[in-house]
Scaffold this active site. Structure first.
Site, mmCIF file in Angstrom:
data_model
loop_
_atom_site.group_PDB
_atom_site.id
_atom_site.type_symbol
_atom_site.label_atom_id
_atom_site.label_comp_id
_atom_site.label_asym_id
_atom_site.label_seq_id
_atom_site.Cartn_x
_atom_site.Cartn_y
_atom_site.Cartn_z
ATOM 1 N N LYS A 132 0.712 -0.605 -0.212
ATOM 2 C CA LYS A 132 0.430 0.002 -0.231
ATOM 3 C C LYS A 132 0.939 1.225 0.088
ATOM 4 C CE LYS A 132 -3.630 2.341 2.857
ATOM 5 N NZ LYS A 132 -4.597 2.710 4.048
ATOM 6 N N LYS A 168 -2.389 -1.641 -3.856
ATOM 7 C CA LYS A 168 -3.269 -0.413 -3.933
ATOM 8 C C LYS A 168 -2.367 1.222 -3.728
ATOM 9 C CE LYS A 168 -5.695 1.835 -0.317
ATOM 10 N NZ LYS A 168 -6.301 1.611 0.611
HETATM 11 C C1 PBG Z 1 -7.755 3.499 5.895
HETATM 12 C C2 PBG Z 1 -8.020 3.270 4.412
HETATM 13 C C3 PBG Z 1 -7.131 4.013 2.987
HETATM 14 C C4 PBG Z 1 -8.597 3.454 1.992
HETATM 15 C C5 PBG Z 1 -7.972 1.888 2.894
HETATM 16 N N1 PBG Z 1 -8.595 1.397 3.796
HETATM 17 C C6 PBG Z 1 -7.133 5.486 3.614
HETATM 18 C C7 PBG Z 1 -5.734 5.766 3.725
HETATM 19 O O1 PBG Z 1 -4.902 5.066 3.805
HETATM 20 O O2 PBG Z 1 -5.810 6.620 3.907
HETATM 21 C C8 PBG Z 1 -7.949 4.111 0.755
HETATM 22 C C9 PBG Z 1 -9.476 3.941 0.224
HETATM 23 C C10 PBG Z 1 -9.468 4.182 -1.146
HETATM 24 O O3 PBG Z 1 -8.831 5.802 -1.750
HETATM 25 O O4 PBG Z 1 -10.127 4.440 -1.967
HETATM 26 N N2 PBG Z 1 -6.221 3.101 5.684
HETATM 27 ZN ZN ZN Z 2 -5.641 3.682 8.187
#
Ligand code: PBG
Ligand code: ZN
Length: 325
Positions: free
Chosen positions: A195, A248
């Site tokens: 991520k 992601k």
């Molecule tokens: C929480 C999380 C996030 C997303 C999914 N789980 C946001 C982040 O890490 O700030 C993002 C999902 C999206 O942008 O559609 N950690």
């Molecule tokens: Zn988070």
């Protein structure tokens, strides 16, 4: 050279031939639909930057869950907007937290729909970070126990799959151990293994009210410049017994999806994130692109890169587009 004896265009002559030699397919079974569950009653508030996506209270979530199931989409992933936030995100692991109540309501109304839960603290902390703050930074080791408690409470409420998105080191291991110690050895873990610290999450943070109140997430989410590190992150999660690996965001990271596909045999998930969705919606609204075709081409590119499953806000419209053929 082969030309003129060999002609590549022969295989593109009509739709029947093209469909016979098509290498990649989108199926409704590929999709996972994200939903935002808000504390309260009678709430159905569209997220301005994500047309068609809503913050909803439980009774509306249940209605949409039925619709999702009727379209043939196998699973949803849930995010919570709690009544109150605090420094340690207590609602996240409370038996009566927003997500725990939502899981129970969906499983009662649509038991066949697979419920995946996002395990993280940022939606529940008043500072908006994904863990506990010690000396101005997110503290890894004291966050682990809270994440494990959150995962366990989701499993107890009836979640089918647990998806940790926090990017703390060692979290898959502690979550697996606590789930197993409590008789949940059959609940799979879908790890947000790779991520990145991405600007593409902007609209999601409006949707989940989870913008960090100070600093950013770069001390725990990955640097978008790094490719080899993705293999290292995924390797750790495999060693800790993750059942699915996720990349992601997806669209700017198709090379990473391909790398993971070639290096690991676990099911691979692409998260087609909020900013990717918003860009398609905005350009389509202006009439600058054909929104449906760009959506399908984008989703197809993620499968071609190696994804087995796609978490996408487009899931319902994509299911409808595939059904009409
Ligand atoms: C929480 C999380 C996030 C997303 C999914 N789980 C946001 C982040 O890490 O700030 C993002 C999902 C999206 O942008 O559609 N950690
Ligand atoms: Zn988070």
């Amino acid at each position: 050279m082969y030309f003129p004896a060999y002609r590549a265009r022969r295989m593109r002559r009509n739709e029947t031939i093209r469909s016979m030699v098509r290498e990649t397919h989108l199926r409704v079974e590929d999709f996972i639909y994200p939903m935002f569950s808000a504390f309260g009653k009678n709430i159905r508030k569209e997220i301005i930057s994500m047309p068609g996506i809503f913050q909803q209270s439980i009774e509306h979530i249940v209605e949409e869950a039925k619709e999702v199931h009727a379209l043939g989409i196998p699973a949803v992933i849930l995010f919570g907007i709690p009544e109150t936030k605090d420094p340690v995100g207590q609602d996240a692991y409370s038996e009566t937290g927003i997500i725990q109540e939502t899981i129970r309501a969906i499983k009662q109304a649509v038991p066949e729909l697979t419920v995946i839960t996002d395990v993280c603290l940022c939606e529940y902390t008043d500072h908006g970070h994904c863990g506990v703050i010690v000396d101005g930074d997110v503290d890894n080791d004291s966050t682990l126990a809270l994440l494990a408690a959150e995962a366990l409470s989701h499993a107890r409420a009836g979640a089918d799959i647990i998806a940790p998105s926090d990017m703390m080191d060692g979290r898959i291991d502690v979550i697996r151990e606590l789930l197993d110690a409590n008789g949940f050895e059959n609940i799979p873990i879908m790890s947000y293994a790779v991520k990145y610290a991405s600007a593409y999450y902007g609209p999601f943070r409006d949707a989940a009210d989870s913008t960090p109140q100070f600093g950013d997430r770069r001390s725990y989410q990955m640097d978008p410049a790094n490719r080899r590190e993705a293999i290292r992150e995924a390797t750790l999660d495999v060693q800790e017994c993750a059942d699915f690996l996720m990349v992601k965001p997806a669209l700017s990271y198709l090379d990473i999806l391909r790398d993971l596909r070639e290096n690991f045999d676990l099911p691979l998930v692409a998260y087609n994130v909020s900013g990717e969705y918003s860009m398609v919606k905005a350009a389509a609204e202006k009439g600058w692109i054909d929104g449906e075709r760009v959506m399908l081409e984008t989703l197809l590119s993620m499968k071609r890169a190696g994804a087995d499953l796609i978490i996408t806000y487009h899931a319902k419209e994509a299911a409808q587009a595939l059904a009409k053929g």
